[in-house]
Design a protein around this motif. Structure first.
Motif, PDB file in Angstrom:
ATOM      1  N   ARG A 871       0.831  -1.198   0.000  1.00  0.00           N
ATOM      2  CA  ARG A 871       0.000   0.000   0.000  1.00  0.00           C
ATOM      3  C   ARG A 871       0.874   1.260   0.000  1.00  0.00           C
ATOM      4  O   ARG A 871       0.549   2.257  -0.610  1.00  0.00           O
ATOM      5  N   ASN A 906      -2.474   7.342 -10.213  1.00  0.00           N
ATOM      6  CA  ASN A 906      -3.470   6.591  -9.444  1.00  0.00           C
ATOM      7  C   ASN A 906      -2.979   5.214  -9.012  1.00  0.00           C
ATOM      8  O   ASN A 906      -3.759   4.361  -8.604  1.00  0.00           O
ATOM      9  N   ARG A 908      -1.345   4.226  -6.431  1.00  0.00           N
ATOM     10  CA  ARG A 908      -1.440   3.905  -5.015  1.00  0.00           C
ATOM     11  C   ARG A 908      -2.748   3.190  -4.693  1.00  0.00           C
ATOM     12  O   ARG A 908      -2.750   2.099  -4.120  1.00  0.00           O
ATOM     13  N   THR A 909      -3.856   3.793  -5.071  1.00  0.00           N
ATOM     14  CA  THR A 909      -5.130   3.151  -4.738  1.00  0.00           C
ATOM     15  C   THR A 909      -5.305   1.856  -5.521  1.00  0.00           C
ATOM     16  O   THR A 909      -5.910   0.912  -5.040  1.00  0.00           O
ATOM     17  N   ASP A 912      -3.238  -0.720  -3.736  1.00  0.00           N
ATOM     18  CA  ASP A 912      -3.794  -0.989  -2.411  1.00  0.00           C
ATOM     19  C   ASP A 912      -4.860  -2.075  -2.467  1.00  0.00           C
ATOM     20  O   ASP A 912      -5.016  -2.870  -1.548  1.00  0.00           O
TER      21      ASP A 912
END
Lengths: 1004, 470
Positions: A871, A906, A908-909, A912
């Motif tokens: 994450r 984007n 990271r999300t 995650d």
């Protein structure tokens, strides 16, 4: 007639004091004095047995002589012929119908693990020993021949000088995912000073343990403490050890893209904080950026955050022992101090032990023995693990990879408030945790034993023993005022008193039938009382800030817990011996448990075993020196360790208003619980070849547990969280082999090799009707589970994978762009089936050198650290797409091809979301480690006559030196935080360490 | 042995305290710059158990407790009133869970001890609703004024049978209205039955639980306790651990309508002191991505003297809420005794008055009330426009009971909230339609869980449950 003589050491002719001399077939015996002299009244045709721990026993016919002198030989292989078995009885090894391994005390003294149990690692076939990553004062986990019970502790029973001690972890074991105050509070065995241990015997099989009853179902570890010896004057032993430890495992993070988010590096302090634990920034290029401290720093990789945060741990141990006595009374008294600083700054552990042992004879009929041990253990700032709040290990692992953790020190501002370093205040600043959180505990423990033997006849004696192991434990956890996440703080206090009291009486009878059959019989009774009393005071919101007292809390809850358990038992055993060739042992025991309903609270269980010494019975090829076959079958019964598991009860709920009441527990009680049964049979051979240079000890065992009492999680929709029940059957089958070889055996040079290997196949055969799977543990976030599933092995890791079509393409959901998650399914074993250890030992004149390599194979581990590191953009796998975005291809559920590009901003999300797929963070946990290496030098004391030294040795020891093989890049495959049965999760504990130590032993 | 009264009190506390706090954000009352704490307003679910909370807590607490006491009271005919009240409360407890999750274990729920059922089957929401409504009707019919009833153990009405009867019919009204989308015929039947039975029409009859300012946590207002301990305990407007503030959408609406409730519920910290001056109130945008705004302190947050009082009451079912349902019934032609406009005005008036239950700082003057009621009077126009006005007023009037507002929004589509399309959200940028079953259900009750998911749809936020299907 009176027989006298002198016992000497064959190598140097020095007298051997304390050697046991007994007339074979009787209880008549004595010990040698300081000059090695003895006197014994025995028949002219008698045979004398000379035995001494660490020496090869000898049987010598008197043959009418009045003087019998003996030269005894040291047993270099530590395979002593006499071993300590159940109830502290010494027995001839060849008479045993089961496999017993004895480890000499010197191995613990030199290995210098704080918790002696950890020193068993890799030494004994079939014994799986694991130390926890919780720092000094931590617990151990020992599993013998696999996990026999689904939810029980599965740890062996520890017995000191024949009497059980307590191994409870006060307040319960730490869990893999708990939050504040989730610390390893230490176990009972950790309080034993290795310098007081003469030897440790591991009784693996059911037969060996059958006499100890229910709690021996998981094996027994027998500890014999050192005793005084008859000698002239007072003997003084001084042992001093210094050990240093440092981090051995550092994660292999990515250092190509630095701290930041959306492919951008932080340029303001607000961004430096918001992205404090994110490594989703720009390419690391040495330019400037602003970190959480608000200062401008070069944008370069910071690889040493673990080393910079943790320190070198140091342990200094000193033990002084005096001993002495005469033929009638012996004593030994030792005091010891262990002072440790953990690798976690401010973590300390201190253990002081005083140990007094007395043995005496009052005339020919009465003998007494007594042991008293007092231990004071004190810990400060133990590490937490699992969830982020208050876990000091979070920041060093998770801080952005271009920030130096030292920029966050000391973690608090002028008002003593925590300084923010990231977007989520629940992820504590580790410097604030070590500097401002307060956590300490003390344990005062007393172990007392007193035994009285009365010889009614020469061959009949009765012995009564009482022992009590009592400890008082106090634990305080202070989450301070000024914590970002909990500004007004929290308080948790635990006061625990635990006692284990045993009273036992036995009668022993020895005789000979028709002069060829030896008979030894024993009957006994035991009463065990176990009391656990605890008060937990928990509260929050300090009224006056920074004043940490339970009197200063706005809300407070006090929870008492009082448990009493009594087990009454009668038992007996019968040993037969035919000419020292064939042996037969039978035992039986009946237990009554106070924790079960009187309708079904009692169980009887028998055992039988035999051994046959082939080499004495028939002529074997010359190369074979010794051959023995053995077989045994045993049952051990057991009951739930928890009281109040049979009836539904209601309790008042603390309330400041209207009275409140509810069911006491969210565990469903079960009035029909009956005792469990663990049945083991084992067969084995013991062979020695080529002048005893080569030895082979081979065992096959089959252990099954039926009616196992489990407390298992159930669906909350039942109204409860768990239930007590008897469940079907589980089995552990395995083979164990010990191979020894002495390639070189010369006067000044020797080389011994010992290799042990064990394979354990565990299988859940049947659970309950309608239940095919039990949940044993869950990880943080329910990302993985540990289940026991019918038809599979104990402790199976269960989780999800990305769904794939028949061609192996990943199936995506076109709306969300994420891969479809599979249903929960089995992903691997949590417990290694295959374990082994290899020891090489060299002697050259006064030098000795040994090293131990051990390995475990075949299990998996799920890493919570990696889920978070993924994450936070620290895993190397998150580098995909950093430059131009990540393009994923696969198919949709309807079979169409699917492609999506996730913009680099984007990522990271997107990454995650991977936490939904357990498989991505699951690794093979197999490893091979260079566990220990040690060099010792026996200082020739003749040169130091003035000091009156008897002997002196100095050794250098290093433990956990090198990992030769592993499949986990970012953590140690043995990284476990709990000594409970739930193995298979890594959960952000202390990093693993390697240690180096110097040990000096002086005898005056 | 069991003391039914004591367990009943516990179950009242437990049921009323059982909530999904994230719905405060979903209904755009509050938000956070942080996407973990602000999950409800950003539709992003990182980690934790927040969407499971009501489900997990209900079965092991209030539903198990209600099962225990219903069984205890059933044994003694003299306790028929207590039994009837317990059954009404049991309906309330179950409805709270099924409304959020859809199909749930019902018939076999909380029977772990009694019948060793560790894996309850999931019942369809439709069958649960049918049974719950029938239970309500039966329970009301059981009341016998000659027999004993609860005293202080009943924290809501002190055992008052008349009031419990009104509560039961008001709950029937609420549940009937809940079905307008799924089955409007059924909805009409039950709404009419409820109105005929007599619903809460006076402030004195509203259902609430009072709390204490100190002592055990269970005796303190659970919403205030949660808000204080997650964000507002230091009361300085700046050091909010979870980054919480009022949402811009909510504050803007209150300001635009000159709502006299604004100073009651909202403050801004100026130089460390709370000011409820309406002119300086402002909400925080819900699309801020994880960086604490430099002007964080200037945003509005809950008033320590009303909403955040640990001794504040929790309102379970109010006169205001009932009047809004009646207004809708009037619009639908299911209730003709009064006009929608009057019922709507009564609801609005009651909603403003009920803030006085929070203490003197909550009292709104009659003049201010009347001015607001007049200004907000139901406009003439299409039924759709009137529905929007009624249910937008419902949104500001039933605050802070965000679960009721969420369910009402899901059914009516009002207030017309603009979804927050936050990067990486789990819903495709749409507002939640339901909450999630606990992850452990897939491991512990796999067969029944998979069956439920197969009939109702994936265990996702956007899956539409029976009540939510047209």
């Amino acid at each position: 007639q009176n027989i006298t003589g002198k016992v000497t050491n064959v190598t140097d002719g020095s007298p051997l004091p304390g050697v046991t001399v007994v007339e074979k077939g009787s209880t008549k015996g004595t010990v040698t004095d300081a000059q090695g002299q003895y006197t014994l009244n025995a028949a002219a045709e008698a045979t004398l047995i000379f035995s001494y721990l660490g020496y090869v026993s000898q049987e010598i016919p008197v043959g009418g002589r009045t003087t019998v002198d003996v030269a005894m030989k040291e047993d270099t292989k530590s395979l002593n012929e006499v071993v300590v078995t159940a109830l502290g009885i010494q027995r001839d090894k060849k008479a045993l119908a089961y496999s017993v391994t004895e480890v000499k005390g010197s191995e613990f003294t030199q290995a210098r693990e704080n918790n002696v149990a950890n020193a068993l690692s890799g030494k004994i076939a079939g014994v799986n020993a694991t130390g926890l990553s919780t720092g000094p004062g931590g617990s151990s986990r020992i599993i013998i021949r696999g996990n026999g019970s689904l939810t029980g502790a599965n740890q062996p029973l520890y017995v000191i000088n024949g009497m059980p001690i307590d191994n409870t972890t006060p307040g319960g074991s730490a869990t893999a995912n708990g939050g504040q105050g989730n610390v390893d509070r230490g176990d009972g065995i950790g309080g034993i000073n290795p310098d007081d241990i003469e030897s440790m015997s591991v009784l693996k099989g059911g037969t060996a343990a059958a006499l100890y009853g229910s709690r021996a179902a998981n094996g027994v570890i027998l500890i014999t403490t050192k005793k005084g010896r008859a000698q002239k004057g007072i003997g003084v032993d001084f042992n001093s050890t210094f050990t240093a430890e440092s981090i051995a495992v550092v994660p292999d993070w990515q250092y190509e893209y630095g701290q930041g988010d959306g492919a951008v590096k932080p340029t303001t302090q607000a961004q430096g904080i918001a992205w404090g634990r994110r490594s989703w920034g720009a390419k690391i290029d040495g330019s400037d950026f602003v970190a959480a401290d608000g200062l401008t720093h070069p944008y370069v990789a910071q690889r040493n955050n673990l080393k910079n945060f943790y320190q070198t741990g140091k342990t200094f141990t000193n033990t002084l022992a005096v001993n002495g006595g005469n033929e009638n009374v012996n004593y030994r008294f030792s005091v010891s101090d262990l002072d440790a600083k953990g690798i976690l700054p401010t973590q300390t552990y201190n253990r002081k032990t005083g140990n007094l042992s007395l043995n005496g004879k009052f005339g020919p009929k009465i003998a007494v023995e007594a042991l008293a041990q007092y231990t004071i253990e004190a810990n400060n700032n133990k590490t937490g693990a699992g969830d982020a709040l208050g876990n000091p290990n979070w920041t060093p692992y998770m801080i952005g990879n271009t920030s130096d953790i030292r920029w966050l020190a000391p973690g608090y501002d002028a008002n003593n408030n925590e300084i923010a370093w990231n977007d989520a205040s629940i992820a504590s600043n580790s410097y604030f945790v070590i500097n401002k959180y307060k956590q300490n505990d003390t344990k005062n423990r007393f172990i007392g034993q007193f035994g009285l033997t009365y010889n009614i006849l020469d061959n009949l004696f009765v012995k009564g023993t009482v022992s009590r192991d009592f400890f008082n434990y106090q634990y305080k956890y202070i989450l301070p005022t000024g914590t970002l996440y909990v500004p007004n703080g929290e308080y948790n206090e635990l006061k625990t008193d635990v006692s284990e009291t045993n009273a036992m009486v036995t009668a022993n009878y020895n005789t000979k039938i028709a002069s060829t059959i030896g008979l030894s019989a024993l009957v006994g009774a035991n009463r065990r009382d176990y009391n656990y009393n605890q008060i937990n005071i928990a509260g929050s919101n300090y009224v006056l800030p920074y004043f940490y007292s339970s009197t200063n809390l706005r809300t407070i809850t006090t929870t008492p817990l009082n448990q009493r358990v009594r087990t009454n038992s009668v038992f007996g055993s019968l040993d037969l011996d035919y000419k020292g060739i064939a042996f037969l042992t039978m035992t039986g025991r009946q237990d009554w448990f106070s924790t079960l309903s009187p309708k079904n609270n009692s169980i009887f269980y028998p055992s039988i075993g035999g051994s046959f010494v082939l080499s004495q019975a028939i002529a074997l090829p010359r190369a074979i020196d010794f051959a023995k076959v053995r077989a045994s079958w045993a049952q051990v019964g057991g009951a739930t360790p928890d009281p109040y598991a049979i009836n539904l009860t209601y309790s008042m709920v603390p309330s400041s208003g209207q009275p409140l009441q509810n069911v006491t527990s969210t565990a469903i009680t079960n009035a029909g619980l009956k005792p469990l049964t663990s049945t083991t049979y084992e067969v084995g051979v013991d062979l020695q070849f080529l002048n005893r240079r080569v030895g082979l000890d081979l065992t096959y065992y089959n252990r099954s547990t039926t009616d196992d009492i489990v407390q298992t999680s159930i669906s909350e929709t039942s109204g409860y969280n768990s239930v007590y029940m008897n469940v079907g059957k589980m089995s552990n089958k395995g083979v164990e082999a010990l191979v020894t070889y002495s390639p070189i055996r010369r006067k000044n040079f020797g080389w011994d090799i010992s290799y042990n290997v064990a394979y354990n196949d565990s299988k859940v055969i049947k659970l309950a009707d309608g239940i095919t799977s039990l949940q044993m543990a869950t990880s943080v976030g329910n990302w993985a589970y540990i289940n026991s599933i019918e038809g599979r092995s104990y402790g199976t890791i269960v989780g999800t994978t990305r769904q794939r079509d028949a061609n192996g393409n990943i199936i995506y959901d076109p709306t969300t762009g994420y891969a479809l998650k599979s249903n929960l399914h089995e992903l691997g074993k949590g417990v290694p089936p295959l374990t082994m250890g290899l020891t090489n030992e060299f002697h050259y004149k006064n030098f000795s050198f040994n090293f131990l390599v051990d390995g475990k194979f075949g299990n998996k581990i799920f890493s919570v650290l990696e889920v978070y590191a993924n994450r936070m953009g620290k895993l190397k796998r998150t580098l995909d797409g950093r430059e131009n975005g990540l393009t994923v291809t696969g198919v949709t559920a309807s079979g169409d091809s699917f492609t999506k590009t996730i913009a680099k901003e984007n990522l990271r999300t997107y990454y995650d979301n991977d936490k939904n797929y357990t498989e991505l963070f699951l690794h093979d946990a197999s490893f091979v480690k260079l566990r220990q290496a040690m060099v010792s030098y026996n200082i020739p004391v003749k040169n130091f006559k003035l000091l009156k030294l008897q002997s002196a040795s100095i050794s250098f020891v290093s433990r956990n030196i090198l990992t030769l093989y592993k499949n986990t890049d970012n953590f140690d495959p043995e990284q476990s935080f709990t000594n409970s049965s739930n193995q298979g999760f890594e959960s952000i504990g202390l990093p693993r360490t390697r240690s180096y130590g110097l040990n000096l032993l002086l005898k005056f | 042995t069991i003391n039914g009264d004591y367990v009943f009190t516990k179950a009242q506390y437990d049921a009323v305290g059982n909530m999904i706090t994230g719905l405060q954000g979903t209904m755009q009352y509050t938000t956070s710059y942080n996407d973990v704490a602000g999950w409800g307003s950003k539709y992003i679910f990182n980690q934790g158990t927040a969407p499971y909370a009501v489900f997990s807590s209900a079965y092991t607490k209030e539903l198990n407790e209600m099962g225990e006491i219903v069984r205890a009271f059933e044994k003694d005919p003299a306790l028929v009133n207590k039994l009837a009240i317990a059954k009404i409360w049991q309906v309330y407890c179950f409805s709270k869970v099924t409304d959020l999750y859809g199909d749930i274990p019902y018939k076999e729920a909380a029977l772990g001890y009694v019948s060793s059922n560790y894996k309850p089957v999931y019942d369809s929401q439709q069958s649960i609703y049918t049974d719950l409504l029938a239970q309500l009707e039966t329970a009301v019919g059981m009341f016998d004024a000659t027999k004993t009833t609860f005293g202080a153990a009943d924290m809501i009405y002190g055992g008052d049978l008349t009031k419990w009867k009104k509560f039961a019919y008001s709950l029937m009204l609420r549940m009937g209205m809940r079905m307008t989308k799924a089955n409007s015929t059924l909805a009409e039947t039950w709404v009419k039955k409820a109105i005929a039975g007599g619903v809460i029409r006076e402030d004195a009859d509203l259902a609430k639980i009072s709390y204490l300012a100190s002592g055990q946590i269970i005796n303190q207002n659970p919403l205030a306790y949660w808000m204080l301990n997650s964000d507002y305990i230091l009361a300085n407007g700046n050091s909010n651990p979870e980054g919480g503030k009022y949402d811009k959408v909510f504050i803007d609406y209150l300001k635009a309508t000159n709502d006299p409730r604004l100073p009651v519920i909202s403050v801004v910290y100026v130089n460390g002191k709370a000011s409820n001056d309406p002119s300086i109130q402002k909400g925080m945008a819900h699309n801020i991505a994880n960086t604490k705004p430099s002007d964080f302190v200037t945003y509005s947050e809950p008033n320590q003297n009303t909403l955040l009082k640990l001794s504040a009451p929790m309102l379970v079912l109010t006169n205001a809420e009932v009047n809004f349902y009646l207004a809708e019934a009037a619009l639908r032609g299911w209730y003709t005794t009064e006009t929608a406009a009057n019922l709507y005005a009564s609801g609005t008036r009651a909603a403003l008055r009920q803030w006085s239950l929070y203490g003197s700082d909550g009292v709104i003057s009659d003049a201010n009330i009347e001015a607001y009621v007049t200004a907000q009077a139901l406009k003439t126009g299409t039924v759709a426009a009137q529905m929007e006005q009624i249910h937008t007023q419902f949104w500001v009037s039933v605050f802070p009971n965000s679960q009721e507002v969420f369910l009402n929004w899901r059914r009516t589509g009002y207030p017309a909230l603009v979804p927050n399309n936050y990067a990486g959200n789990n819903t495709g940028g749409q507002i939640f339609r339901r909450m999630l079953y606990p992850a452990t259900e897939e491991n512990l009750n796999a067969d029944n869980y998979y069956k439920a998911v197969a009939t109702q749809g994936a265990n996702e936020f956007m899956t539409r449950i029976w009540l939510d299907k047209q």
